[in-house]
Design a protein around this motif. Sequence first.
Motif, short mmCIF file in Angstrom:
data_model
loop_
_atom_site.label_atom_id
_atom_site.label_comp_id
_atom_site.label_asym_id
_atom_site.label_seq_id
_atom_site.Cartn_x
_atom_site.Cartn_y
_atom_site.Cartn_z
N VAL A 64 -8.38 0.94 2.29
CA VAL A 64 -8.02 1.76 1.13
C VAL A 64 -6.62 2.33 1.30
O VAL A 64 -5.84 2.36 0.35
N LYS A 65 -6.27 2.74 2.52
CA LYS A 65 -4.91 3.28 2.77
C LYS A 65 -3.85 2.24 2.42
O LYS A 65 -2.87 2.55 1.74
N GLU A 66 -4.04 1.02 2.90
CA GLU A 66 -3.07 -0.05 2.62
C GLU A 66 -2.98 -0.32 1.12
O GLU A 66 -1.90 -0.45 0.56
N ARG A 67 -4.13 -0.41 0.49
CA ARG A 67 -4.17 -0.68 -0.95
C ARG A 67 -3.53 0.47 -1.73
O ARG A 67 -2.84 0.26 -2.71
N ARG A 68 -3.73 1.69 -1.26
CA ARG A 68 -3.18 2.85 -1.96
C ARG A 68 -1.66 2.82 -1.98
O ARG A 68 -1.04 3.18 -2.98
N GLU A 69 -1.05 2.41 -0.88
CA GLU A 69 0.41 2.32 -0.84
C GLU A 69 0.92 1.36 -1.91
O GLU A 69 1.89 1.65 -2.62
N LYS A 70 0.25 0.22 -2.05
CA LYS A 70 0.64 -0.76 -3.08
C LYS A 70 0.43 -0.18 -4.48
O LYS A 70 1.27 -0.34 -5.37
N LEU A 71 -0.70 0.49 -4.66
CA LEU A 71 -0.99 1.07 -5.97
C LEU A 71 -0.03 2.21 -6.30
O LEU A 71 0.36 2.38 -7.46
N ASP A 72 0.37 2.98 -5.30
CA ASP A 72 1.35 4.05 -5.53
C ASP A 72 2.66 3.48 -6.05
O ASP A 72 3.29 4.03 -6.96
#
Length: 103
Positions: A64-72
Amino acid sequence: VPVLLVSAHEKSGVAEMWRRVGEFREKMMRSGGLATKRVEQGRYWTNKFLKDMIARKLAADETVKERREKLDRALAEGAITPRMAATQLIGDFDLEIEKKRIL
């Protein structure tokens, strides 16, 4: 609504205030209002703790952390909405939970 003048500093009205508090508490207990309030408070705190725990688990999950960076980045570019980002993050988290169940 009755208003009482109370001053601990001047030692006036304190006894009357506590008498009224006691009367109100008794009235709430007899009417069932106190029990109803306790149930409402229990629901409120359960939901608050649940939200906090879910947020902590999401924040700690590496996928989720990795995905969140992309989504941000996508949010900053205007490519997705906050709701879309949240939906994708929850979806990723659900997938991680399912993977852990299978293993």
